[in-house]
Design an enzyme around this catalytic site. Structure first.
Site, mmCIF file in Angstrom:
data_model
loop_
_atom_site.group_PDB
_atom_site.id
_atom_site.type_symbol
_atom_site.label_atom_id
_atom_site.label_comp_id
_atom_site.label_asym_id
_atom_site.label_seq_id
_atom_site.Cartn_x
_atom_site.Cartn_y
_atom_site.Cartn_z
ATOM 1 N N HIS A 22 0.846 -1.203 0.000
ATOM 2 C CA HIS A 22 0.000 0.000 0.000
ATOM 3 C C HIS A 22 0.884 1.257 0.000
ATOM 4 O O HIS A 22 0.616 2.213 -0.715
ATOM 5 C CB HIS A 22 -0.899 0.020 1.236
ATOM 6 C CG HIS A 22 -1.877 -1.124 1.276
ATOM 7 N ND1 HIS A 22 -3.236 -0.936 1.213
ATOM 8 C CD2 HIS A 22 -1.698 -2.461 1.359
ATOM 9 C CE1 HIS A 22 -3.851 -2.105 1.265
ATOM 10 N NE2 HIS A 22 -2.924 -3.054 1.363
ATOM 11 N N ASP A 132 -6.514 5.335 1.721
ATOM 12 C CA ASP A 132 -6.647 3.939 1.319
ATOM 13 C C ASP A 132 -8.130 3.537 1.256
ATOM 14 O O ASP A 132 -8.939 3.993 2.075
ATOM 15 C CB ASP A 132 -5.930 3.060 2.338
ATOM 16 C CG ASP A 132 -5.526 1.726 1.742
ATOM 17 O OD1 ASP A 132 -4.327 1.540 1.504
ATOM 18 O OD2 ASP A 132 -6.422 0.887 1.499
ATOM 19 N N ALA A 374 15.303 -7.342 -2.054
ATOM 20 C CA ALA A 374 15.959 -6.887 -3.293
ATOM 21 C C ALA A 374 15.368 -5.559 -3.761
ATOM 22 O O ALA A 374 14.231 -5.240 -3.424
ATOM 23 C CB ALA A 374 15.728 -7.933 -4.378
ATOM 24 N N GLN A 376 13.421 -4.577 -6.092
ATOM 25 C CA GLN A 376 12.654 -5.431 -7.021
ATOM 26 C C GLN A 376 12.442 -4.852 -8.417
ATOM 27 O O GLN A 376 12.611 -5.548 -9.411
ATOM 28 C CB GLN A 376 11.307 -5.807 -6.394
ATOM 29 C CG GLN A 376 10.463 -6.696 -7.307
ATOM 30 C CD GLN A 376 9.360 -7.389 -6.584
ATOM 31 O OE1 GLN A 376 9.594 -8.102 -5.634
ATOM 32 N NE2 GLN A 376 8.126 -7.189 -7.020
ATOM 33 N N HIS A 391 4.261 -14.320 -5.609
ATOM 34 C CA HIS A 391 3.014 -14.562 -4.871
ATOM 35 C C HIS A 391 1.853 -13.829 -5.558
ATOM 36 O O HIS A 391 0.721 -13.959 -5.162
ATOM 37 C CB HIS A 391 3.163 -14.080 -3.440
ATOM 38 C CG HIS A 391 3.276 -12.581 -3.309
ATOM 39 N ND1 HIS A 391 4.136 -11.818 -4.072
ATOM 40 C CD2 HIS A 391 2.617 -11.696 -2.522
ATOM 41 C CE1 HIS A 391 4.007 -10.556 -3.746
ATOM 42 N NE2 HIS A 391 3.096 -10.440 -2.810
ATOM 43 N N SER A 396 3.627 -6.316 -7.415
ATOM 44 C CA SER A 396 4.591 -7.200 -8.089
ATOM 45 C C SER A 396 4.077 -7.572 -9.472
ATOM 46 O O SER A 396 4.843 -7.613 -10.450
ATOM 47 C CB SER A 396 4.821 -8.474 -7.263
ATOM 48 O OG SER A 396 5.410 -8.142 -6.026
ATOM 49 N N GLU A 399 4.516 -4.605 -11.747
ATOM 50 C CA GLU A 399 5.942 -4.364 -12.022
ATOM 51 C C GLU A 399 6.454 -5.373 -13.048
ATOM 52 O O GLU A 399 7.237 -5.043 -13.935
ATOM 53 C CB GLU A 399 6.749 -4.432 -10.705
ATOM 54 C CG GLU A 399 6.493 -3.224 -9.793
ATOM 55 C CD GLU A 399 6.864 -3.463 -8.322
ATOM 56 O OE1 GLU A 399 7.559 -4.447 -8.015
ATOM 57 O OE2 GLU A 399 6.429 -2.655 -7.467
ATOM 58 N N ALA A 414 -5.439 -12.704 0.270
ATOM 59 C CA ALA A 414 -6.085 -11.476 -0.228
ATOM 60 C C ALA A 414 -6.350 -11.566 -1.732
ATOM 61 O O ALA A 414 -6.917 -12.538 -2.192
ATOM 62 C CB ALA A 414 -5.252 -10.265 0.163
HETATM 63 N N1 UDP Z 1 9.556 -5.593 -2.941
HETATM 64 C C1 UDP Z 1 10.852 -5.157 -2.966
HETATM 65 N N2 UDP Z 1 11.842 -6.050 -2.664
HETATM 66 C C2 UDP Z 1 11.608 -7.355 -2.354
HETATM 67 C C3 UDP Z 1 10.264 -7.790 -2.344
HETATM 68 C C4 UDP Z 1 9.269 -6.893 -2.662
HETATM 69 O O1 UDP Z 1 11.118 -3.975 -3.256
HETATM 70 O O2 UDP Z 1 12.574 -8.093 -2.083
HETATM 71 C C5 UDP Z 1 8.482 -4.628 -3.253
HETATM 72 C C6 UDP Z 1 7.853 -4.899 -4.605
HETATM 73 O O3 UDP Z 1 8.574 -4.230 -5.623
HETATM 74 C C7 UDP Z 1 6.437 -4.396 -4.436
HETATM 75 C C8 UDP Z 1 6.168 -4.533 -2.942
HETATM 76 O O4 UDP Z 1 7.429 -4.756 -2.312
HETATM 77 O O5 UDP Z 1 6.358 -3.023 -4.800
HETATM 78 C C9 UDP Z 1 5.280 -5.715 -2.607
HETATM 79 O O6 UDP Z 1 3.967 -5.392 -2.916
HETATM 80 P P1 UDP Z 1 2.959 -6.466 -3.492
HETATM 81 O O7 UDP Z 1 1.665 -5.774 -3.717
HETATM 82 O O8 UDP Z 1 3.533 -7.159 -4.667
HETATM 83 O O9 UDP Z 1 2.846 -7.571 -2.370
HETATM 84 P P2 UDP Z 1 2.587 -7.501 -0.769
HETATM 85 O O10 UDP Z 1 3.896 -7.252 -0.144
HETATM 86 O O11 UDP Z 1 1.582 -6.423 -0.528
HETATM 87 O O12 UDP Z 1 2.077 -8.874 -0.474
#
Ligand code: UDP
Length: 493
Positions: A22, A132, A374, A376, A391, A396, A399, A414
């Site tokens: 979020h 939100d 990472a 990401q 997941h 993700s 991206e 979710a």
């Molecule tokens: N992310 C990151 N590094 C990691 C894992 C995740 O920067 O090693 C970031 C990813 O780029 C994304 C966010 O964390 O922007 C995860 O959001 P997402 O909605 O995919 O999943 P959630 O964490 O809410 O389950």
């Protein structure tokens, strides 16, 4: 003379749910608005704010915007409470967050907005609240202040639409459903009749005690959010058009402005060099974990499109047995991999992680690399990355779409279940792993993604990437919707 609303720039207050996914997309929106000359106050909960300051690059990222500032509200957490290793099942974490939202965060937010805090602000009073979609209380606060509220649901439109259909699902006897009904078709969600199964519904529709309260809250908040003056979704019209027309019948003032990571890139490019939006996004996340950039150097040494990037986001947890199955599956697939293994993702009931085998560690040294967290977006855009084992969190997924990387989806909770169904059945940019996964399935799906089904998968993946990028170009739907949103915000002050 005191400034009146009409003589000053808009002042938007943005308030996300305190979770990584979020925060990431709402901070992107904050930066996009700043680039358009809007004053922005971003409200964080206290603990997340200190974590972002210690791990992220927030200061350097926002220093250039004099109209930007952070505010914090209490979250009731002590420093060692959140994300302590292996303690939380995700459902418990979500439950706990809902409790804190109702009892601590909502009253803190109301106090912040109704106090004198903004009366003397040089940027003028707050003229619009973007909160939100799970924060119905923010709509009430905006109403009390006589300003518009914009509800920003950070999940996909397809998940949002299912939430709007909750009542119908209950009346039809479709939910809650039991484990043995996972493959039963669901016919009561318009646009999804031909492919929706129980297992694809959001996880809180499963018949478990822990889900009941979450389900009630989510359906109540969904219906309440209709009261907001306007709505934002981080998606783009080309991929979710049929669903969006249904949603617009409930929320006519709906702005689809995603993928926000790509829109941010367009705005950054146009304010610096006036160049096109086709260059790849740079990392713009505000991590709650320390990013380990050593993986970028490791990726530099790998052949093009050879690496599978593995990450299950910021909330999902895996048991030690699942952890081993993933690991064996990756090693047995013979592909290179980069695994972002958040330390608190391993659900260890008794604090024992001795099952992690020496042979796996050795094999990983040969063709794998692991980090805790990472960068990401940069990873997904690195030329060495050819697939994403994910997941299917919405950020993700977007991206990955923008980067043109196909996916193997292992959804946990979710919206991840419905996202992964859309990835495999509608957009055809990946494959969907069922709940009962093991090392053989992991190996098989990774081989399919990287070799056996590569050509057909890449055809649709590149098409979706192209649509995503086009949507944020100056002629694209998301860019035009963003301009309309700006107009709406400017009129509000
Ligand atoms: N992310 C990151 N590094 C990691 C894992 C995740 O920067 O090693 C970031 C990813 O780029 C994304 C966010 O964390 O922007 C995860 O959001 P997402 O909605 O995919 O999943 P959630 O964490 O809410 O389950």
């Amino acid at each position: 003379m005191a400034k009146t609303r009409s003589s000053i720039s808009p002042h938007v207050l943005i308030f996300p749910v305190p979770a990584q996914g979020h925060i990431n997309c709402m901070l992107k929106l904050a930066e996009i608005l700043c680039l358009s000359g809007i004053n922005v106050t971003f409200v964080n909960t206290q603990q997340n704010h200190s974590r972002q300051l210690s791990f992220g690059n927030l200061h350097s990222r926002f220093r250039q915007f004099p109209g930007f500032c952070f505010e914090t509200v209490p979250d009731g957490l002590s420093d060692d409470q959140l994300h302590s290793a292996g303690c939380h099942r995700p459902e418990d974490l979500v439950n706990d967050s809902f409790n804190r939202i109702q009892n601590i965060i909502a009253p803190g937010f109301r106090e912040l907005l109704t106090s004198d805090r903004f009366r003397s602000d040089a940027r003028g009073p707050v003229s619009c609240i973007i909160a939100d979609g799970m924060y119905g209380f923010a709509i009430d606060v905006a109403e009390e202040l006589g300003i518009p509220s914009i509800s920003f649901r950070t999940v996909s439109a397809c998940c949002t639409w299912i939430c709007f259909c909750t009542q119908k699902l209950v009346e039809n006897g479709d939910i809650p459903f039991k484990e043995e009904d996972m493959d039963r078709p669901i016919r009561s969600v318009p646009e999804m009749e031909s492919f929706l199964r129980c297992r694809d519904l959001p996880s809180y529709y499963r018949d478990k005690e822990v889900n009941r309260r979450n389900l009630d809250l989510i359906s109540t908040e969904t219906l309440y959010s209709i009261k907001a003056t306007a709505h934002i979704l981080n998606t783009f019209d080309d991929i979710e058009a049929p669903i969006l027309s249904h949603l617009r019948s409930y929320c006519p003032n709906l702005y689809t402005i995603g993928p926000l990571n790509a829109l941010l890139n367009t705005l950054r490019c146009s304010t610096t060099t006036n160049s096109s939006s086709s260059s790849l996004p740079v990392s713009s996340n505000a991590s709650l974990y320390a990013e380990d950039r050593s993986c970028m150097t490791w990726l530099d040494g790998q052949p093009e499109k050879s690496v599978v990037y593995v990450s299950f986001g910021s909330i999902a947890t895996v048991s030690p047995e699942q952890w081993l199955e993933i690991w064996y599956g990756l090693i047995n697939s013979s592909h290179r991999f980069l695994w972002a293994r958040r330390p608190d993702s391993l659900l260890i009931e008794d604090g024992d992680d001795s099952q992690i085998h020496a042979e796996l560690v050795e094999a990983t040294k040969e063709r794998g690399y692991t980090v805790d967290w990472a960068p990401q977006e940069e990873v997904l855009n690195h030329p060495a990355v050819g697939g994403f084992f994910t997941h299917c969190g919405w950020n993700s997924t977007l991206e990955s779409m923008v980067a043109g990387v196909p996916m193997v989806c292992w959804p946990h909770l979710a919206d991840q279940q419905i996202n992964s169904r859309y990835v495999s059945e509608v957009w055809k940019i990946g494959m969907n792993m069922k709940d009962d996964f093991n090392r053989v399935t992991v190996e098989k799906l990774i081989r399919e993604m990287m070799v056996d089904k590569r050509d057909e998968l890449m055809k649709s993946t590149m098409k979706v990437a192209e649509m995503a990028r086009r949507s944020v170009s100056r002629e694209g739907s998301s860019y035009r919707n963003y301009e309309a949103l700006l107009e709406f915000i400017r009129k509000s002050c």
